[in-house]
Enzyme design. Structure first.
Site, PDB file in Angstrom:
ATOM      1  N   HIS A 157       0.841  -1.204   0.000  1.00  0.00           N
ATOM      2  CA  HIS A 157       0.000   0.000   0.000  1.00  0.00           C
ATOM      3  C   HIS A 157       0.875   1.252   0.000  1.00  0.00           C
ATOM      4  CE1 HIS A 157      -3.334   2.680   1.480  1.00  0.00           C
ATOM      5  NE2 HIS A 157      -2.310   3.277   2.063  1.00  0.00           N
ATOM      6  N   GLU A 158       1.907   1.270   0.828  1.00  0.00           N
ATOM      7  CA  GLU A 158       2.773   2.447   0.898  1.00  0.00           C
ATOM      8  C   GLU A 158       3.549   2.643  -0.401  1.00  0.00           C
ATOM      9  OE1 GLU A 158       2.241   4.486   3.115  1.00  0.00           O
ATOM     10  OE2 GLU A 158       1.063   3.180   4.405  1.00  0.00           O
TER      11      GLU A 158
ATOM     12  N   HIS B  42       1.382   4.369  -2.907  1.00  0.00           N
ATOM     13  CA  HIS B  42       1.354   5.825  -2.754  1.00  0.00           C
ATOM     14  C   HIS B  42       2.523   6.462  -3.499  1.00  0.00           C
ATOM     15  CE1 HIS B  42      -1.998   6.769  -0.205  1.00  0.00           C
ATOM     16  NE2 HIS B  42      -1.602   5.997   0.786  1.00  0.00           N
TER      17      HIS B  42
ATOM     18  N   GLU C 266      -6.374   7.133  -0.735  1.00  0.00           N
ATOM     19  CA  GLU C 266      -6.264   5.921   0.093  1.00  0.00           C
ATOM     20  C   GLU C 266      -6.917   4.735  -0.607  1.00  0.00           C
ATOM     21  OE1 GLU C 266      -4.541   5.314   2.901  1.00  0.00           O
ATOM     22  OE2 GLU C 266      -3.756   7.345   2.614  1.00  0.00           O
TER      23      GLU C 266
END
Length: 299
Positions: free
Chosen positions: A130-131, A134, A198
């Site tokens: 997930h990071e 980003h 998100e």
């Protein structure tokens, strides 16, 4: 859909900025505020990664000092076709993580000791994917642009008291309303953009690690712990809360209207739906890099 929503929200932020400038009745104050806001946010953009990492006392690790964690991130970065980011650990018991950096070539990911200790390897893979999403999505750039407009709008609203046209409809009361409502509207749009990013990072992160349910389980576990474990550095620096995968601030102290994160239940539901439609045979695995000389799994 995530990109389209972000574009619409950024257009709304731009329109709001131009609208406030028009209400002030001139370009002078608008241009001064914009130049100052752009300058402040440009400085923040080039230095925000260092500043945020310092705020949270993050320490950089490598394959020697945190072999399993480092190699996990390396495998995920390879899955995503990205450069290897710098890897950090934050010494706090609350499980959480964030990414920072102006682009994939100058990125960093950070996980707390609580995250490394309380999650399984699969759940940790979901979080770090997930990071990395980003970073790959250039979300830092997007949020910097929206912060520039939000800051400029706030400055314009403050300038309204000194440079505004008192003869316009509403007079002093219209000026006061502008000072209050314009920054409020800007904050709401900025937070809506953050929530949209998100969802997009969840989707792409699930693709990077190949298992949406790994991330779904991690989100549920992190939220449960975050509600009862303090993150002192985050509480001292609430402006960084939007960077974390789950809001590190205690939910009861903040209005949901101004939340920078979507509801965890909604995120989990989206990931579960994604998992149901993803054939198992197409799911990548996280490569395991052969160890060199381990000194404990997490450092």
């Amino acid at each position: 859909m995530g990109y389209a929503k972000t574009a619409i929200l950024m257009a709304a932020m731009t329109a709001l900025f131009l609208g406030v400038g028009a209400l002030l009745g001139g370009r002078g104050g608008m241009m001064i505020a914009l130049v100052i806001a752009v300058g402040m946010n440009a400085f923040s953009y080039w230095n925000s990664d260092k500043a945020v990492l310092r705020m949270h006392n993050a320490r950089q690790v490598d394959e020697r000092t945190a072999p399993e964690y480092y190699r996990l991130v390396a495998g995920l970065a390879a899955n995503a076709g990205m450069p290897m980011p710098r890897v950090f650990i934050i010494d706090t018991d609350q499980p959480n993580a964030f990414a920072t950096g102006r682009n994939p070539e100058n990125a960093a990911v950070a996980a707390t000791t609580g995250l490394l200790q309380r999650l399984t390897r699969e759940e940790l893979a979901g979080v770090m994917a997930h990071e990395l999403a980003h970073v790959k999505n250039h979300d830092t750039l997007i949020m910097t642009i929206t912060a520039t407009f939000a800051g400029a709008i706030s400055m314009l609203a403050n300038f309204a008291m000194f440079f505004g046209n008192r003869d316009r409809p509403g007079g002093i009361f219209g000026t006061l309303a502008l000072m209050i409502l314009a920054p409020l509207a800007a904050a709401l749009v900025q937070m809506a953009i953050s929530r949209s990013r998100e969802y997009e990072a969840d989707r792409m992160g699930a693709e990077i690690c190949g298992h949406p349910l790994w991330l779904a389980g991690a989100l549920q576990k992190i939220e449960a712990f975050a509600l009862r474990i303090d993150n002192p550095a985050a509480e001292r620096n609430p402006a960084t809360a939007h960077m974390f995968i789950i809001n590190p601030l205690h939910a009861f102290a903040h209005d949901k209207l101004f939340s920078t994160h979507p509801k965890t239940a909604n995120r989990v539901a989206a990931l579960q739906a994604m998992a149901a439609g993803m054939p198992v045979a197409t799911r990548p695995s996280v490569p395991r890099v052969p160890p060199t000389k381990p000194r404990g799994p997490w450092g």
